[in-house]
Design a protein around this motif. Structure first.
Motif, mmCIF file in Angstrom:
data_model
loop_
_atom_site.group_PDB
_atom_site.id
_atom_site.type_symbol
_atom_site.label_atom_id
_atom_site.label_comp_id
_atom_site.label_asym_id
_atom_site.label_seq_id
_atom_site.Cartn_x
_atom_site.Cartn_y
_atom_site.Cartn_z
ATOM 1 N N LYS A 17 0.842 -1.186 0.000
ATOM 2 C CA LYS A 17 0.000 0.000 0.000
ATOM 3 C C LYS A 17 0.884 1.246 0.000
ATOM 4 O O LYS A 17 1.814 1.352 0.777
ATOM 5 N N ALA A 18 0.608 2.186 -0.911
ATOM 6 C CA ALA A 18 1.393 3.414 -0.985
ATOM 7 C C ALA A 18 1.155 4.240 0.276
ATOM 8 O O ALA A 18 0.073 4.205 0.859
ATOM 9 N N PRO A 19 2.161 5.006 0.726
ATOM 10 C CA PRO A 19 1.978 5.831 1.921
ATOM 11 C C PRO A 19 0.918 6.904 1.687
ATOM 12 O O PRO A 19 0.702 7.339 0.553
ATOM 13 N N VAL A 20 0.265 7.313 2.749
ATOM 14 C CA VAL A 20 -0.743 8.370 2.661
ATOM 15 C C VAL A 20 -0.039 9.683 2.346
ATOM 16 O O VAL A 20 0.902 10.080 3.035
ATOM 17 N N LYS A 21 -0.479 10.346 1.277
ATOM 18 C CA LYS A 21 0.112 11.641 0.934
ATOM 19 C C LYS A 21 -0.733 12.755 1.541
ATOM 20 O O LYS A 21 -1.943 12.820 1.342
ATOM 21 N N TYR A 22 -0.069 13.640 2.305
ATOM 22 C CA TYR A 22 -0.762 14.792 2.885
ATOM 23 C C TYR A 22 -0.940 15.899 1.841
ATOM 24 O O TYR A 22 -1.954 16.589 1.806
ATOM 25 N N GLY A 23 0.071 16.078 1.015
ATOM 26 C CA GLY A 23 0.033 17.139 0.019
ATOM 27 C C GLY A 23 1.418 17.356 -0.563
ATOM 28 O O GLY A 23 2.336 16.576 -0.334
ATOM 29 N N PRO A 152 -7.157 11.203 9.229
ATOM 30 C CA PRO A 152 -8.013 12.089 8.431
ATOM 31 C C PRO A 152 -8.651 13.155 9.319
ATOM 32 O O PRO A 152 -8.957 12.872 10.475
ATOM 33 N N PRO A 153 -8.819 14.394 8.845
ATOM 34 C CA PRO A 153 -8.613 14.851 7.459
ATOM 35 C C PRO A 153 -7.179 15.293 7.148
ATOM 36 O O PRO A 153 -6.978 16.034 6.186
ATOM 37 N N HIS A 154 -6.193 14.865 7.935
ATOM 38 C CA HIS A 154 -4.781 15.163 7.683
ATOM 39 C C HIS A 154 -4.516 16.671 7.607
ATOM 40 O O HIS A 154 -3.844 17.158 6.684
ATOM 41 N N ILE A 240 -6.706 31.136 11.638
ATOM 42 C CA ILE A 240 -5.852 30.080 12.173
ATOM 43 C C ILE A 240 -4.753 29.745 11.168
ATOM 44 O O ILE A 240 -4.785 30.181 10.024
ATOM 45 N N HIS A 241 -3.785 28.942 11.627
ATOM 46 C CA HIS A 241 -2.602 28.672 10.811
ATOM 47 C C HIS A 241 -2.705 27.367 10.022
ATOM 48 O O HIS A 241 -1.697 26.786 9.641
ATOM 49 N N GLU A 242 -3.928 26.920 9.767
ATOM 50 C CA GLU A 242 -4.117 25.720 8.951
ATOM 51 C C GLU A 242 -3.943 26.070 7.470
ATOM 52 O O GLU A 242 -4.465 27.070 6.993
ATOM 53 N N LEU A 243 -3.219 25.222 6.753
ATOM 54 C CA LEU A 243 -3.045 25.407 5.321
ATOM 55 C C LEU A 243 -4.238 24.809 4.576
ATOM 56 O O LEU A 243 -4.775 23.783 4.992
ATOM 57 N N VAL A 244 -4.644 25.465 3.503
ATOM 58 C CA VAL A 244 -5.722 24.956 2.659
ATOM 59 C C VAL A 244 -5.164 24.785 1.250
ATOM 60 O O VAL A 244 -4.078 25.278 0.928
ATOM 61 N N ASP A 245 -5.880 24.082 0.407
ATOM 62 C CA ASP A 245 -5.422 23.882 -0.964
ATOM 63 C C ASP A 245 -5.216 25.237 -1.641
ATOM 64 O O ASP A 245 -6.132 26.056 -1.696
ATOM 65 N N GLY A 246 -3.998 25.483 -2.118
ATOM 66 C CA GLY A 246 -3.693 26.755 -2.763
ATOM 67 C C GLY A 246 -3.067 27.793 -1.848
ATOM 68 O O GLY A 246 -2.780 28.910 -2.305
ATOM 69 N N SER A 247 -2.832 27.462 -0.566
ATOM 70 C CA SER A 247 -2.176 28.418 0.330
ATOM 71 C C SER A 247 -0.784 28.744 -0.195
ATOM 72 O O SER A 247 -0.054 27.862 -0.659
ATOM 73 N N LEU A 248 -0.414 30.032 -0.128
ATOM 74 C CA LEU A 248 0.920 30.476 -0.518
ATOM 75 C C LEU A 248 1.738 30.773 0.725
ATOM 76 O O LEU A 248 1.240 31.394 1.673
ATOM 77 N N ILE A 249 2.985 30.328 0.743
ATOM 78 C CA ILE A 249 3.890 30.513 1.878
ATOM 79 C C ILE A 249 5.103 31.274 1.378
ATOM 80 O O ILE A 249 5.812 30.798 0.481
ATOM 81 N N ASP A 250 5.357 32.466 1.923
ATOM 82 C CA ASP A 250 6.510 33.242 1.481
ATOM 83 C C ASP A 250 7.593 33.252 2.548
ATOM 84 O O ASP A 250 7.339 33.571 3.711
ATOM 85 N N LEU A 251 8.819 32.896 2.134
ATOM 86 C CA LEU A 251 9.955 32.796 3.054
ATOM 87 C C LEU A 251 10.943 33.931 2.860
ATOM 88 O O LEU A 251 12.086 33.833 3.300
ATOM 89 N N CYS A 252 10.549 35.006 2.202
ATOM 90 C CA CYS A 252 11.398 36.163 1.918
ATOM 91 C C CYS A 252 12.579 35.750 1.042
ATOM 92 O O CYS A 252 13.734 35.721 1.474
ATOM 93 N N GLY A 253 12.272 35.424 -0.186
ATOM 94 C CA GLY A 253 13.286 34.970 -1.132
ATOM 95 C C GLY A 253 12.758 33.848 -2.002
ATOM 96 O O GLY A 253 13.250 33.612 -3.104
ATOM 97 N N GLU A 262 -6.083 15.980 -2.079
ATOM 98 C CA GLU A 262 -7.387 16.048 -2.739
ATOM 99 C C GLU A 262 -7.364 17.065 -3.875
ATOM 100 O O GLU A 262 -7.886 16.823 -4.969
ATOM 101 N N GLY A 263 -6.742 18.213 -3.618
ATOM 102 C CA GLY A 263 -6.650 19.238 -4.658
ATOM 103 C C GLY A 263 -5.850 18.763 -5.857
ATOM 104 O O GLY A 263 -6.203 19.028 -7.006
ATOM 105 N N LEU A 264 -4.758 18.038 -5.590
ATOM 106 C CA LEU A 264 -3.917 17.532 -6.679
ATOM 107 C C LEU A 264 -4.659 16.526 -7.544
ATOM 108 O O LEU A 264 -4.389 16.399 -8.743
ATOM 109 N N SER A 265 -5.629 15.818 -6.938
ATOM 110 C CA SER A 265 -6.392 14.824 -7.711
ATOM 111 C C SER A 265 -7.271 15.492 -8.772
ATOM 112 O O SER A 265 -7.702 14.845 -9.726
ATOM 113 N N ARG A 266 -7.550 16.796 -8.600
ATOM 114 C CA ARG A 266 -8.360 17.534 -9.575
ATOM 115 C C ARG A 266 -7.502 18.330 -10.558
ATOM 116 O O ARG A 266 -8.019 19.015 -11.444
ATOM 117 N N THR A 267 -6.189 18.277 -10.379
ATOM 118 C CA THR A 267 -5.258 19.059 -11.192
ATOM 119 C C THR A 267 -4.897 18.299 -12.463
ATOM 120 O O THR A 267 -4.794 17.070 -12.436
#
Length: 434
Positions: A17-23, A152-154, A240-253, A262-267
């Protein structure tokens, strides 16, 4: 060498069984891979999957008042901790204990073993890793950490700063830090970790959200006056600090895109994009002047134009084959230059006489940046990367952090700042005359 935490992701070869992918985390500015190829932990995208053994942590004991020497002794224990230096005489140390319900993934510039995903500064339009080496990095060595719920819901939650090889996070005297109303410590990293969640998710209806800063403890704040200001913004208690499908994270650079499993399954997949490329080429689009057939090159060849490469006049969208005539020196209005345009040079479209930049077209090969599976009909200006209309419209509205003070829209496939009224243009192809 990888740390035990990194080796701890269950490979599909050892299990039926493949490992569960979070994202997945994808770095903006790369068209499917790094310029010189993905290697080890340094790559353009990183999959977060459930580990064989949980490595998450959560806060436990707080040592409120102690000298820096005592703090060092506490931090040297074989467990994670965060040290807040208030003065030369006082340091608060928060010990962290194991959390069997979460998996932790760390991101940063450091190549030390605690970092799962090594990220370096993105240089707009760079064609090789050598283009980025002369840039002084503003990305933290241990920039941030993401904690994913193993069940779940991971849910994925983001925190500023990552634990170093000694399993410690140190916030020195100059770092922004404070005591919360319930007596807990919190703080911000030097250049901060910014997050933006799109409204309506990462779909055809997506709209830009609001950029916020995430603290070391995962609290949400409005942006500081400047990126590294001592004074934090205001706490936003409703968010809150939960990430959602499409969240952008900027690290200054570097800016990262978070896509859920789930989002990737529709991509659209790479196979789908390749099918769209072949479909365009099968229609045999022609240069309206030279009458030669145009064709998008293989998706593996995405940086060197070939003789059949389609070129576009960005002012009007007419697609041609390459030619070296029609150039004009605009001496009457030298200040009209747009980002990405050669200084003083414009091309006149032979179809409509519109003057503007004339660039080769490249298919956007990073499927995770697409909002839908529609055909690639629009191109970003001034770079010429081609994608669907909804995808172009979305990214042209997203203000991405640039440097330490400004924001601007950029092409997700190469990070070049967008130009023109919309930042993209509808492509006008001419079909075969027969």
């Amino acid at each position: 060498m990888f740390s035990p935490e990194q080796e701890n992701i269950s490979p599909s070869t050892t299990s039926t069984k493949a490992p569960v992918k979070y994202g997945e985390i994808i770095v903006l500015g790369y068209n499917g891979s790094l310029p010189n190829g993905d290697r080890g932990r340094r790559k353009s995208r990183f999959a977060l999957s459930r580990r064989l053994k949980a490595n998450g942590v959560r806060p436990s004991t707080v040592h409120v008042t102690c000298t820096p020497q005592a703090a060092k002794a506490i931090s040297n224990k074989d467990q994670h901790s965060i040290s807040y230096t208030l003065s030369r005489a006082q340091t608060v140390v928060v010990e962290y204990t194991s959390d069997s319900n979460t998996d932790m993934f760390q991101i940063g510039r450091s190549t030390e073993s605690p970092i799962d995903f090594v990220v370096t500064d993105t240089v707009a339009g760079s064609q090789s890793n050598a283009d980025t080496q002369s840039v002084q990095s503003t990305i933290s060595r241990f920039a941030c950490r993401i904690m994913c719920q193993r069940t779940p819901p991971h849910t994925a939650r983001i925190y500023a700063a990552g634990f170093d090889s000694s399993r410690n996070i140190f916030l020195g005297e100059k770092a922004a830090k404070w005591k919360t109303c319930d007596g807990q410590m919190d703080g911000l990293t030097t250049n901060g970790v910014l997050v933006m969640h799109p409204r309506h998710g990462f779909t055809e209806d997506s709209k830009p959200g609001v950029w916020r800063e995430i603290s070391v403890c995962g609290n949400v704040f409005t942006l500081r006056e400047t990126r590294s200001a001592q004074q934090p913004g205001k706490m936003v208690e409703t968010e809150i600090h939960e990430l959602v499908d499409g969240s952008l994270i900027d690290l200054c650079g570097a800016t990262l895109l978070w896509r859920t499993a789930e989002g990737l399954s529709r991509t659209p997949t790479i196979k789908h994009l390749e099918a769209l490329r072949q479909e365009i080429n099968a229609a045999r689009p022609q240069c309206p002047v030279g009458f030669n057939t145009l064709a998008f090159p293989s998706m593996r060849r995405k940086d060197t134009p070939d003789e059949k490469q389609p070129w576009v006049y960005l002012q009007c969208g007419h697609v041609h084959g390459y030619h070296n005539w029609g150039g004009h020196r605009d001496r009457t209005d030298p200040d009209r230059e747009e980002p990405g345009r050669q200084v003083g040079l414009s091309r006149e479209c032979p179809m409509c006489r519109a003057r503007g930049p004339y660039v080769p077209l490249w298919l956007g090969c990073e499927a995770s940046f697409y909002l839908d599976t529609a055909p690639p009909t629009h191109a970003f200006a001034p770079c010429g990367h081609v994608c669907s209309e909804k995808t172009a419209a979305f990214w042209s509205q997203i203000p991405l952090p640039h440097g330490t003070h400004t924001f601007h829209a950029a092409c997700p496939f190469c990070a070049q700042q967008l130009s023109g009224e919309q930042g993209y243009v509808r492509l006008i192809f001419q079909g075969p005359l027969d």
